[in-house]
Design an enzyme around this catalytic site. Structure first.
Site, PDB file in Angstrom:
ATOM      1  CB  SER A 216      -0.960  -0.044   1.192  1.00  0.00           C
ATOM      2  OG  SER A 216      -1.959   0.938   1.101  1.00  0.00           O
ATOM      3  CG  ASP A 301      -7.354  -3.136  -2.340  1.00  0.00           C
ATOM      4  OD1 ASP A 301      -7.956  -2.312  -1.630  1.00  0.00           O
ATOM      5  OD2 ASP A 301      -6.110  -3.227  -2.365  1.00  0.00           O
ATOM      6  CG  HIS A 337      -5.761  -2.502   1.156  1.00  0.00           C
ATOM      7  ND1 HIS A 337      -5.206  -2.060  -0.024  1.00  0.00           N
ATOM      8  CD2 HIS A 337      -5.100  -1.841   2.140  1.00  0.00           C
ATOM      9  CE1 HIS A 337      -4.258  -1.183   0.236  1.00  0.00           C
ATOM     10  NE2 HIS A 337      -4.173  -1.026   1.536  1.00  0.00           N
TER      11      HIS A 337
END
Length: 358
Positions: A216, A301, A337
């Site tokens: 991320s 996600d 995610h």
């Protein structure tokens, strides 16, 4: 007579004078106007907040921008003793600190491969032994986490366990402003912290195969770090970008928390998002990362949507120097995610990537 009197009294009670009725209607009208006025004021306040106050606060407040980017106001998980990773189920793990030149500490864990856990446990190795085993020829994964929480978040521990179970060393750390590390987070600060950890690994394992894994926000930090160190004699063997984005502006406007602004996203981007100081523009740096790159992303996600990772991959394929390492993409299916590491598509792709990395 009595009947007549009763009828007259009843008529007096029922009959309402016209002026009293008029007053009642006026009161009802005033009450309705007040209610309408209150609703109108509430609506105006909401619109002011939505269209003016929040966007301008983001535009002009650097502390608010950083709070939204790094989300490190609360040290999660709460009440976690980072100096005791064994309490979190991590055997053969040591907790220690690296120091910047200005004296600021960076909190770290070194998690040994599972064969050391089975053979030595975690009580039989000294700090010197932990350092020495980094040169045992096994790949080292340097993990750079995303925003929110510290290195003890559950999904991060899941990644560490997955890596060491496959025979890799894992180095995890908290950036400045996270966990038990000192300082305040910033784009440059994340890069400097990564370089400090990278330099420590290279000092103690100069010939090891080192893979930088960023998740991320950490994928942007990992790309920035790799851009810098790929120009050095000891560049990383490869870079893994887990749920990456193209740049912070795209990540912010596609984030689920921006959902209320999607109908007017161009306005929101123009007034607020485009003025965020930190850029984290992976797409501008990935073409200068000369080592092999593996991008992994899940279609479930909703924090960093799948198409952002795919767009980054397509850009890298088109713009990277043909002499640079290969860029690969793994579709992790419906993973979310934080759960790409659980994808059934990942193990074989990860083994192939690491084994073939120089």
């Amino acid at each position: 007579r009595d009947v007549t009197r009763c009828a007259m009294r009843s008529r007096k009670k029922v009959d309402t004078p016209s002026h009293v009725s008029g007053v009642t209607e006026d009161c009802k009208s005033v009450s309705m106007k007040r209610k309408f006025g209150c609703k109108s004021k509430t609506l105006v306040c909401i619109l002011l907040l939505y269209l003016i106050i929040i966007p301008l606060a983001i535009r002009f407040s650097r502390p608010l921008q950083n709070a939204l980017i790094y989300v490190n106001m609360v040290n999660m998980p709460l009440f976690t003793n980072l100096s005791s990773p064994q309490d979190l189920g991590l055997a053969a793990t040591r907790s220690f600190y690296l120091l910047h030149e200005n004296g600021e500490r960076i909190g770290m864990w070194q998690i040994a491969p599972s064969n050391y856990q089975e053979r030595d446990g975690d009580v039989n190795m000294s700090d010197e032994q932990y350092t020495n085993i980094l040169s045992d020829g096994r790949p080292i994964i340097m993990y750079m986490h995303g925003n929110t929480g510290n290195r003890a978040m559950m999904h991060r521990i899941g990644i560490y366990k997955m890596l060491v179970s496959r025979g890799y060393h894992c180095i995890a750390f908290d950036y400045r402003g996270y966990g038990d590390s000192d300082g305040s987070a910033s784009e440059e600060g994340l890069r400097d912290d990564g370089f400090l950890v990278w330099s420590w690994i290279r000092k103690h394992a100069p010939n090891a195969k080192v893979i930088v894994w960023g998740h991320s926000l950490g994928s942007a930090a990992a790309t920035r770090l790799s851009q810098d160190i790929c120009s050095q004699p000891q560049s990383p063997a490869g870079v893994i970008l887990d749920a990456p984005f193209t740049n912070l502006e795209d990540a912010a406007t596609n984030h689920i928390f921006s959902l209320p602004y999607w109908p007017i996203i161009s306005y929101f981007k123009y007034v607020a998002v485009s003025h965020i100081q930190e850029k984290f523009s992976t797409i501008d740096k990935i073409s200068e990362v000369s080592c092999k790159v593996l991008i992994i992303h899940g279609r479930g996600d909703f924090i960093v949507p799948y198409h952002l990772g795919r767009n980054l991959y397509d850009y890298a394929i088109e713009h990277r120097n043909p002499g640079h390492g290969e860029v690969s993409f793994v579709d992790c299916g419906d993973t979310r995610h934080r759960t790409n590491y659980l994808s059934t598509a990942l193990p074989s792709a990860l083994t192939t990537f690491i084994d073939n990395s120089m």
